[in-house]
Design a protein around this motif. Structure first.
Motif, PDB file in Angstrom:
ATOM      1  N   VAL A  19       0.839  -1.205   0.000  1.00  0.00           N
ATOM      2  CA  VAL A  19       0.000   0.000   0.000  1.00  0.00           C
ATOM      3  C   VAL A  19       0.875   1.256   0.000  1.00  0.00           C
ATOM      4  N   LYS A  20       1.932   1.267   0.799  1.00  0.00           N
ATOM      5  CA  LYS A  20       2.827   2.434   0.832  1.00  0.00           C
ATOM      6  C   LYS A  20       3.452   2.686  -0.535  1.00  0.00           C
ATOM      7  N   GLN A  21       3.868   1.632  -1.214  1.00  0.00           N
ATOM      8  CA  GLN A  21       4.463   1.789  -2.538  1.00  0.00           C
ATOM      9  C   GLN A  21       3.462   2.362  -3.532  1.00  0.00           C
ATOM     10  N   LEU A  22       2.229   1.863  -3.479  1.00  0.00           N
ATOM     11  CA  LEU A  22       1.192   2.354  -4.388  1.00  0.00           C
ATOM     12  C   LEU A  22       0.840   3.809  -4.101  1.00  0.00           C
ATOM     13  N   VAL A  23       0.766   4.176  -2.829  1.00  0.00           N
ATOM     14  CA  VAL A  23       0.467   5.569  -2.462  1.00  0.00           C
ATOM     15  C   VAL A  23       1.613   6.471  -2.910  1.00  0.00           C
ATOM     16  N   TRP A  24       2.839   6.025  -2.743  1.00  0.00           N
ATOM     17  CA  TRP A  24       3.999   6.802  -3.177  1.00  0.00           C
ATOM     18  C   TRP A  24       3.967   6.994  -4.695  1.00  0.00           C
ATOM     19  N   HIS A  25       3.631   5.948  -5.421  1.00  0.00           N
ATOM     20  CA  HIS A  25       3.649   5.983  -6.879  1.00  0.00           C
ATOM     21  C   HIS A  25       2.466   6.770  -7.454  1.00  0.00           C
ATOM     22  N   TYR A  26       1.268   6.525  -6.954  1.00  0.00           N
ATOM     23  CA  TYR A  26       0.060   7.115  -7.525  1.00  0.00           C
ATOM     24  C   TYR A  26      -0.511   8.280  -6.726  1.00  0.00           C
ATOM     25  N   GLY A  27      -0.369   8.249  -5.412  1.00  0.00           N
ATOM     26  CA  GLY A  27      -1.061   9.198  -4.537  1.00  0.00           C
ATOM     27  C   GLY A  27      -2.458   8.672  -4.243  1.00  0.00           C
ATOM     28  N   TRP A  28      -3.052   9.131  -3.155  1.00  0.00           N
ATOM     29  CA  TRP A  28      -4.374   8.637  -2.757  1.00  0.00           C
ATOM     30  C   TRP A  28      -5.449   8.902  -3.805  1.00  0.00           C
ATOM     31  N   PRO A  29      -5.515  10.120  -4.397  1.00  0.00           N
ATOM     32  CA  PRO A  29      -6.609  10.381  -5.351  1.00  0.00           C
ATOM     33  C   PRO A  29      -6.611   9.405  -6.539  1.00  0.00           C
ATOM     34  N   GLU A  64      -3.237  -6.039  -4.663  1.00  0.00           N
ATOM     35  CA  GLU A  64      -2.066  -6.848  -5.009  1.00  0.00           C
ATOM     36  C   GLU A  64      -1.874  -6.917  -6.521  1.00  0.00           C
ATOM     37  N   LYS A  65      -2.967  -7.038  -7.266  1.00  0.00           N
ATOM     38  CA  LYS A  65      -2.883  -7.083  -8.724  1.00  0.00           C
ATOM     39  C   LYS A  65      -2.354  -5.755  -9.274  1.00  0.00           C
ATOM     40  N   LEU A  66      -2.837  -4.646  -8.739  1.00  0.00           N
ATOM     41  CA  LEU A  66      -2.350  -3.339  -9.169  1.00  0.00           C
ATOM     42  C   LEU A  66      -0.862  -3.200  -8.875  1.00  0.00           C
ATOM     43  N   TYR A  67      -0.440  -3.662  -7.719  1.00  0.00           N
ATOM     44  CA  TYR A  67       0.980  -3.607  -7.353  1.00  0.00           C
ATOM     45  C   TYR A  67       1.822  -4.390  -8.362  1.00  0.00           C
ATOM     46  N   LEU A  68       1.380  -5.604  -8.670  1.00  0.00           N
ATOM     47  CA  LEU A  68       2.123  -6.432  -9.627  1.00  0.00           C
ATOM     48  C   LEU A  68       2.157  -5.794 -11.010  1.00  0.00           C
TER      49      LEU A  68
END
Length: 72
Positions: A19-29, A64-68
């Motif tokens: 989740v932290k990686q996805l928030v860093w990459h995309y941001g919450w919005p 998890e799929k989005l992360y991958l």
């Protein structure tokens, strides 16, 4: 333990790390648009998101799929 899942790309990665990686990459919005769950769209926080994802299997699988798809 490492030999149990040698082909699992998520092995060794915690849900919090993902989740932290996805928030860093995309941001919450943007994350809220990509994975349409309330805890990413309305007043998002790491704590509330992890609580929801740990008890909601379908939502965790989407994250998890989005992360991958993003990092692999």
């Amino acid at each position: 333990m490492g030999a149990e899942q040698p082909n699992n790309p998520l092995h060794g990665k915690t849900l919090e790390f993902i989740v932290k990686q996805l928030v860093w990459h995309y941001g919450w919005p943007e994350l809220g648009l990509l994975v349409r769950i309330d805890c990413f769209q309305n007043n998002p926080s790491l704590k509330s998101s992890l609580k929801f994802l740990r008890k909601t299997d379908w939502a965790r699988k989407k994250v998890e799929k989005l992360y991958l798809n993003t990092f692999h």
